[in-house]
Design a protein around this motif. Structure first.
Motif, PDB file in Angstrom:
ATOM      1  N   VAL A 405     -72.329  50.519 -24.605  1.00 11.29           N
ATOM      2  CA  VAL A 405     -70.935  50.137 -24.858  1.00 11.29           C
ATOM      3  C   VAL A 405     -70.202  49.936 -23.535  1.00 11.29           C
ATOM      4  O   VAL A 405     -69.467  48.948 -23.356  1.00 11.29           O
ATOM      5  CB  VAL A 405     -70.228  51.196 -25.725  1.00 11.29           C
ATOM      6  N   TYR A 406     -70.382  50.856 -22.590  1.00 14.62           N
ATOM      7  CA  TYR A 406     -69.746  50.691 -21.280  1.00 14.62           C
ATOM      8  C   TYR A 406     -70.277  49.450 -20.564  1.00 14.62           C
ATOM      9  O   TYR A 406     -69.514  48.709 -19.924  1.00 14.62           O
ATOM     10  CB  TYR A 406     -69.985  51.924 -20.413  1.00 14.62           C
ATOM     11  N   LYS A 407     -71.567  49.227 -20.649  1.00 15.39           N
ATOM     12  CA  LYS A 407     -72.148  48.038 -20.017  1.00 15.39           C
ATOM     13  C   LYS A 407     -71.586  46.775 -20.654  1.00 15.39           C
ATOM     14  O   LYS A 407     -71.259  45.805 -19.956  1.00 15.39           O
ATOM     15  CB  LYS A 407     -73.667  48.067 -20.152  1.00 15.39           C
ATOM     16  N   THR A 408     -71.446  46.775 -21.969  1.00 16.89           N
ATOM     17  CA  THR A 408     -70.889  45.624 -22.668  1.00 16.89           C
ATOM     18  C   THR A 408     -69.497  45.292 -22.156  1.00 16.89           C
ATOM     19  O   THR A 408     -69.178  44.135 -21.840  1.00 16.89           O
ATOM     20  CB  THR A 408     -70.829  45.899 -24.176  1.00 16.89           C
ATOM     21  N   LEU A 409     -68.641  46.291 -22.062  1.00 15.95           N
ATOM     22  CA  LEU A 409     -67.279  46.025 -21.614  1.00 15.95           C
ATOM     23  C   LEU A 409     -67.262  45.481 -20.197  1.00 15.95           C
ATOM     24  O   LEU A 409     -66.567  44.511 -19.905  1.00 15.95           O
ATOM     25  CB  LEU A 409     -66.430  47.286 -21.682  1.00 15.95           C
ATOM     26  N   ASN A 410     -68.027  46.076 -19.292  1.00 16.05           N
ATOM     27  CA  ASN A 410     -67.962  45.663 -17.895  1.00 16.05           C
ATOM     28  C   ASN A 410     -68.607  44.310 -17.651  1.00 16.05           C
ATOM     29  O   ASN A 410     -68.313  43.666 -16.644  1.00 16.05           O
ATOM     30  CB  ASN A 410     -68.592  46.735 -17.013  1.00 16.05           C
ATOM     31  N   LEU A 411     -69.466  43.842 -18.556  1.00 18.14           N
ATOM     32  CA  LEU A 411     -70.020  42.501 -18.446  1.00 18.14           C
ATOM     33  C   LEU A 411     -69.206  41.469 -19.215  1.00 18.14           C
ATOM     34  O   LEU A 411     -69.002  40.351 -18.752  1.00 18.14           O
ATOM     35  CB  LEU A 411     -71.469  42.487 -18.946  1.00 18.14           C
ATOM     36  N   HIS A 412     -68.715  41.835 -20.375  1.00 18.31           N
ATOM     37  CA  HIS A 412     -68.009  40.880 -21.229  1.00 18.31           C
ATOM     38  C   HIS A 412     -66.537  40.741 -20.873  1.00 18.31           C
ATOM     39  O   HIS A 412     -65.919  39.718 -21.180  1.00 18.31           O
ATOM     40  CB  HIS A 412     -68.141  41.291 -22.700  1.00 18.31           C
ATOM     41  N   MET A 413     -65.956  41.758 -20.268  1.00 19.52           N
ATOM     42  CA  MET A 413     -64.551  41.706 -19.860  1.00 19.52           C
ATOM     43  C   MET A 413     -64.454  41.945 -18.356  1.00 19.52           C
ATOM     44  O   MET A 413     -63.631  42.715 -17.876  1.00 19.52           O
ATOM     45  CB  MET A 413     -63.730  42.750 -20.621  1.00 19.52           C
ATOM     46  N   ALA A 414     -65.316  41.254 -17.599  1.00 18.65           N
ATOM     47  CA  ALA A 414     -65.420  41.500 -16.162  1.00 18.65           C
ATOM     48  C   ALA A 414     -64.171  41.093 -15.399  1.00 18.65           C
ATOM     49  O   ALA A 414     -63.794  41.721 -14.415  1.00 18.65           O
ATOM     50  CB  ALA A 414     -66.623  40.743 -15.598  1.00 18.65           C
TER      51      ALA A 414
END
Length: 509
Positions: A405-414
């Protein structure tokens, strides 16, 4: 279109590098009109193999400094926070005249301070030129507060200390997630986040050994063993925080750790990937916060974290759950270690596969399936071997989805980065609200029907939510590759014009 000019406005004349030259110059910068990721002056004319060597040297240097510091601090963070769970085994409830309900309140009240301060802290860190010093200073403060737990003489004073511990620890985790995303590319971030969560697992496992060692001091100088536990862990945290504050680097663009060329390259490679970064961002902190609040994708991830944090409530009661299997105090503390060590090994393989194959959704679904198996076994039997097997699976089912989930946010909402920072804090703080009620599920041992049944339901809700998220971002990817009108619709969901020009996509789903 004029002869020799491509759609990006780059003219193919005699000065353009010929195939096989592979040099980096201004003409090779990805650009469309004013949307340019310019090549720094110090990198122009460098061959591709030189850039690769530069990147390898720069990343290795950063890894050798940042990751060990963050790993040790995270271990201490988790050990300090989980010390209360270990202290229950050695009589804190008896010494402070606490009931089971009182103990659940002492566990959950930490989040009264922890949750509301995360978003302001992560917005503040974007305005601080030395975020590493900020994080290390917070470690010193929470170490002092944790050590102060040894002095409490009543249930009410314990609650007060726990609230202040939550306030001081609020800086650390969302701040570290944001800080790492300011240094590493999308192909590197997953392994570093996994390393951070491995530290959590090691901290949980190591915490059991530390607790068992400290509790052998029970009665020394007339001090109870659980008080020794808080004192030792607090003092170690303060010492490490002071030491690390002297060497922690800043952002890539102003890090004293790197040479000027390495700084330029560290910034340039991140901006090539996702647009303007910390060094060249005009979005204000306030604007970034409102962008995060208006993005439904972030709220979907917040809800997923809310479910995951509820599932993770088992961590706060792990020693007590192990003790219901018929083991003594020392054995209960020591047997909490193997499940976390197994989870750490799983993270090694999962993080490698996630980065190599851009796999995020499949990792989440796989770990949720492990959770279903663990909670069904726990509901179905009290057999010692079967129950402990289920407990071996629980940390993996809890923590691996959180990593993703953290990885998703930092890649998708970079980008913009203030939005990424606010989103990270929203996920960790609002998602953590489930800790306020999930602690009260753990009653009526050894069956814990309410707890394991609720956790099973949370797994199902998590799965439905993340699957809907997957459908949504795959739809957005189609829009990003479509007509200008379709790309405009995708921009309303958070993609920037610069990212569209760079061919950016929502990956992992």
């Amino acid at each position: 279109m004029p002869r020799g000019q491509n759609t990006l406005g780059i003219t193919a004349d005699d000065d353009f590098p010929k195939p096989g030259t592979k040099h980096v110059d201004e003409a090779c910068s990805k650009s469309v009109g004013v949307h340019t990721v310019a090549t720094p002056e110090s990198l122009r004319g460098m061959a591709e193999d030189e850039l690769k060597k530069l990147e390898k040297r720069m990343v290795r240097k950063v890894d050798f400094v940042i990751l060990p510091i963050m790993t040790i601090l995270y271990i201490l963070n988790f050990v300090d926070r989980s010390a209360l769970a270990a202290s229950k085994v050695y009589g804190i409830t008896k010494d402070l005249n606490m009931s089971e309900h009182d103990f659940a309140t002492a566990i959950s009240i930490l989040f009264v301070g922890y949750i509301p301060f995360q978003i302001p802290s992560n917005l503040l860190i974007t305005k601080i030129s030395r975020p590493g010093l900020y994080i290390c200073s917070a470690a010193c403060i929470w170490g002092c507060v944790s050590a102060a737990t040894a002095a409490v003489q009543s249930y009410r004073s314990l609650l007060a200390v726990r609230v202040f511990l939550g306030v001081t620890e609020a800086v650390f985790f969302p701040g570290v997630i944001y800080f790492l995303s300011a240094w590493y590319t999308k192909s590197e971030l997953g392994k570093r986040l996994a390393g951070l969560f491995m530290a959590q697992m090691v901290g949980s496992a190591f915490g059991g050994f530390v607790a068992a060692a400290c509790l052998t001091l029970d009665g020394r100088h007339g001090i109870a063993g659980w008080r020794w536990l808080f004192m030792v862990e607090g003092v170690v945290t303060v010492g490490c925080g002071i030491l690390f504050a002297l060497v922690m680097p800043e952002y890539p663009h102003n890090a004293r750790l790197l040479s000027l060329v390495e700084r330029d390259y560290a910034v340039w490679r991140l901006e090539k990937e996702a647009g303007a970064g910390e060094a060249h961002e005009n979005t204000t902190t306030r604007q970034g916060f409102f962008l995060a609040v208006k993005d439904p994708k972030i709220w979907a991830l917040v809800w997923c974290m809310f479910m995951s944090q509820a599932i993770g409530s088992s961590v706060n009661f792990f020693p007590s759950i192990v003790q219901t299997l018929g083991y003594g105090k020392d054995e209960a503390l020591l047997l909490t270690a193997p499940p976390y060590l197994l989870a750490a090994l799983v993270f090694v393989g999962a993080s490698w596969a996630s980065d190599r194959y851009n796999a995020i959704y499949s990792m989440i679904v796989g770990s949720l399936g492990i959770g279903v198996l663990a909670y069904i076994i726990s509901l179905a039997t009290l057999n010692t071997a079967a129950r402990y097997f289920a407990m071996m699976l629980m940390p993996t089912a809890v923590t691996l989805p959180q990593i993703m989930v953290y990885k998703t946010l930092n890649l998708h909402m970079a980008r913009p980065y203030p939005k990424r920072s606010a989103g990270t804090a929203m996920i960790n703080s609002l998602g953590g609200l489930s800790n306020l009620w999930a602690s009260y599920l753990w009653y009526a041992p050894p069956h814990y029907y309410a707890a394991f049944g609720c956790l099973l339901a949370c797994v199902a809700v998590f799965f439905v939510t993340i699957t809907a998220y997957r459908w949504h971002v795959r739809h957005l990817n189609k829009l990003l590759g479509g007509t200008p009108e379709q790309q405009g619709r995708a921009m309303k969901s958070g993609a920037t014009q610069q990212q569209i020009y760079l061919g950016w996509r929502y990956i992992g789903y």
